[in-house]
Design a protein around this motif. Structure first.
Motif, short mmCIF file in Angstrom:
data_model
loop_
_atom_site.label_atom_id
_atom_site.label_comp_id
_atom_site.label_asym_id
_atom_site.label_seq_id
_atom_site.Cartn_x
_atom_site.Cartn_y
_atom_site.Cartn_z
N GLY A 122 4.13 13.76 4.88
CA GLY A 122 3.58 14.38 6.82
C GLY A 122 1.93 14.32 6.58
O GLY A 122 1.52 14.16 7.36
N VAL A 123 1.70 13.07 5.26
CA VAL A 123 0.34 12.70 5.16
C VAL A 123 0.11 11.02 5.75
O VAL A 123 0.50 10.40 5.07
CB VAL A 123 -0.10 12.95 3.22
CG1 VAL A 123 -0.92 12.53 3.06
CG2 VAL A 123 0.59 14.13 3.06
N ASP A 124 -2.00 11.51 6.21
CA ASP A 124 -1.56 10.00 7.66
C ASP A 124 -2.26 9.81 6.24
O ASP A 124 -3.37 9.57 5.68
CB ASP A 124 -2.58 10.78 8.14
CG ASP A 124 -1.66 11.02 9.48
OD1 ASP A 124 -0.47 10.29 9.52
OD2 ASP A 124 -2.19 11.50 9.57
N LEU A 125 -2.16 8.08 5.07
CA LEU A 125 -2.53 7.49 4.79
C LEU A 125 -3.03 5.79 5.07
O LEU A 125 -2.52 5.69 5.51
CB LEU A 125 -2.00 7.71 3.07
CG LEU A 125 -1.27 8.97 2.31
CD1 LEU A 125 -0.12 8.63 1.64
CD2 LEU A 125 -2.72 9.49 1.83
N GLU A 126 -3.76 6.03 4.76
CA GLU A 126 -4.01 4.33 4.65
C GLU A 126 -4.60 3.81 3.12
O GLU A 126 -5.58 3.79 2.52
CB GLU A 126 -5.86 4.41 5.62
CG GLU A 126 -6.87 2.69 5.87
CD GLU A 126 -7.11 2.21 6.92
OE1 GLU A 126 -8.29 2.32 6.66
OE2 GLU A 126 -7.67 4.13 7.61
N LEU A 127 -3.87 2.26 3.47
CA LEU A 127 -3.71 1.35 2.04
C LEU A 127 -4.59 0.77 2.23
O LEU A 127 -4.45 -0.39 3.30
CB LEU A 127 -2.72 1.48 1.40
CG LEU A 127 -2.41 0.41 0.32
CD1 LEU A 127 -2.94 1.80 -0.86
CD2 LEU A 127 -0.41 0.25 -0.37
N THR A 128 -5.75 0.03 2.02
CA THR A 128 -6.55 -0.59 1.92
C THR A 128 -6.82 -1.36 1.20
O THR A 128 -6.89 -1.61 -0.13
CB THR A 128 -7.87 -0.28 3.06
OG1 THR A 128 -8.45 0.31 1.69
CG2 THR A 128 -7.62 -0.09 4.16
N ARG A 129 -6.68 -3.10 0.93
CA ARG A 129 -7.12 -3.88 0.01
C ARG A 129 -9.16 -4.31 0.16
O ARG A 129 -9.06 -4.68 1.25
CB ARG A 129 -6.53 -5.57 0.01
CG ARG A 129 -6.29 -5.97 -0.98
CD ARG A 129 -5.41 -7.15 -1.05
NE ARG A 129 -5.30 -7.53 -2.15
CZ ARG A 129 -4.46 -8.81 -2.62
NH1 ARG A 129 -3.36 -9.00 -1.68
NH2 ARG A 129 -4.79 -9.56 -4.09
N ALA A 130 -9.70 -4.52 -1.22
CA ALA A 130 -10.90 -5.27 -1.19
C ALA A 130 -10.87 -6.61 -1.37
O ALA A 130 -10.26 -6.97 -1.62
CB ALA A 130 -11.57 -4.01 -2.09
N ALA A 131 -12.37 -7.66 -0.98
CA ALA A 131 -12.04 -8.23 -1.38
C ALA A 131 -12.38 -8.81 -2.45
O ALA A 131 -11.65 -10.21 -2.41
CB ALA A 131 -13.49 -9.17 -0.15
N ASN A 132 -12.25 -8.46 -3.53
CA ASN A 132 -12.25 -8.24 -4.90
C ASN A 132 -10.52 -8.35 -5.51
O ASN A 132 -9.88 -8.55 -6.37
CB ASN A 132 -12.81 -7.40 -5.59
CG ASN A 132 -12.65 -6.58 -5.67
OD1 ASN A 132 -11.84 -5.98 -4.87
ND2 ASN A 132 -13.20 -5.18 -6.99
N GLY A 133 -9.66 -7.91 -4.31
CA GLY A 133 -8.44 -7.87 -4.63
C GLY A 133 -7.78 -6.03 -5.02
O GLY A 133 -6.35 -6.51 -5.46
N THR A 134 -8.48 -5.21 -5.25
CA THR A 134 -8.20 -4.13 -6.00
C THR A 134 -7.81 -3.36 -4.31
O THR A 134 -8.38 -3.70 -3.00
CB THR A 134 -9.41 -3.00 -5.91
OG1 THR A 134 -10.65 -3.27 -5.13
CG2 THR A 134 -9.95 -4.24 -7.42
N TRP A 135 -6.68 -2.21 -4.57
CA TRP A 135 -5.92 -1.68 -3.60
C TRP A 135 -6.99 -0.61 -3.49
O TRP A 135 -6.82 0.17 -4.54
CB TRP A 135 -4.94 -1.78 -3.85
CG TRP A 135 -4.01 -2.95 -2.89
CD1 TRP A 135 -4.08 -4.03 -4.22
CD2 TRP A 135 -3.70 -2.81 -1.64
NE1 TRP A 135 -3.06 -4.54 -3.45
CE2 TRP A 135 -3.25 -4.74 -2.22
CE3 TRP A 135 -3.71 -2.62 -0.45
CZ2 TRP A 135 -2.40 -5.12 -1.14
CZ3 TRP A 135 -3.20 -3.51 0.34
CH2 TRP A 135 -2.53 -4.34 0.21
N GLN A 136 -6.78 0.91 -2.75
CA GLN A 136 -7.35 2.12 -1.80
C GLN A 136 -6.89 2.60 -1.29
O GLN A 136 -6.37 1.70 0.61
CB GLN A 136 -9.07 1.81 -1.67
CG GLN A 136 -10.04 1.09 -2.72
CD GLN A 136 -12.09 1.88 -1.70
OE1 GLN A 136 -11.62 1.74 -1.17
NE2 GLN A 136 -11.86 1.15 -3.45
#
Length: 163
Positions: A122-136
């Protein structure tokens, strides 16, 4: 010619087989008794969430805070449903809220099985990819404009599942 095992050797083999059978049966009875005794301690865990938090703090090497614990025994070992789970303190704290902590009673017997598993639901998470290819992964922090949460400190808990 058919070779036959001598009678004294047969008796010894029968005794050895019987001894192994009784030993295995005794071991299973002792294991069942240990599980029954451990099951009786589940209400004790519910009354002392600070002790559970202290045990987790020692495993992680950082402060852990827990508001409440509900404990029950399932087929893998103690399952702790924790509320108000917070890992760390200050600006680096990870506020998880509600989670389940599975303690695997058989982790030493089966290879590759971690001692604990943390399940966060039940956690709202957001996975984003930076321009250098790393994920956060963002969303565990309750502070606005906070840095992305570093999940490496959770490695001490064994397996972490996010659903």
């Amino acid at each position: 010619m058919v070779s036959r095992v001598s009678t004294p050797l047969r008796r010894r083999l029968r005794r050895l087989r019987r001894l192994l059978g009784y030993g295995l049966a005794s071991l299973l009875i002792l294991a069942a008794l240990a599980v029954a005794i451990a099951n009786q301690f589940m209400p004790l865990l519910q009354r002392h969430p600070d002790d559970v938090a202290q045990w987790l703090s020692e495993r992680l090497g950082r402060r852990v805070a827990i508001e409440a614990v509900q404990a029950r025994w399932n087929r893998r070992g103690p399952l702790l449903r924790v509320q108000g789970l917070q890992l760390g303190e200050g600006a680096e704290a990870i506020d998880i809220g509600r989670a389940e902590l599975q303690v695997n009673a058989y982790s030493g017997l089966l290879p590759g099985m971690p001692l604990t598993e943390l399940r966060v639901r039940g956690v709202d998470l957001e996975l984003t990819r930076a321009a250098n290819g790393t994920w956060q992964l963002e969303g565990l922090s309750t502070r606005p404009d906070a840095e992305p949460v570093d999940l490496r400190p959770l490695d001490g808990l064994g397996e972490v599942q996010i659903a």
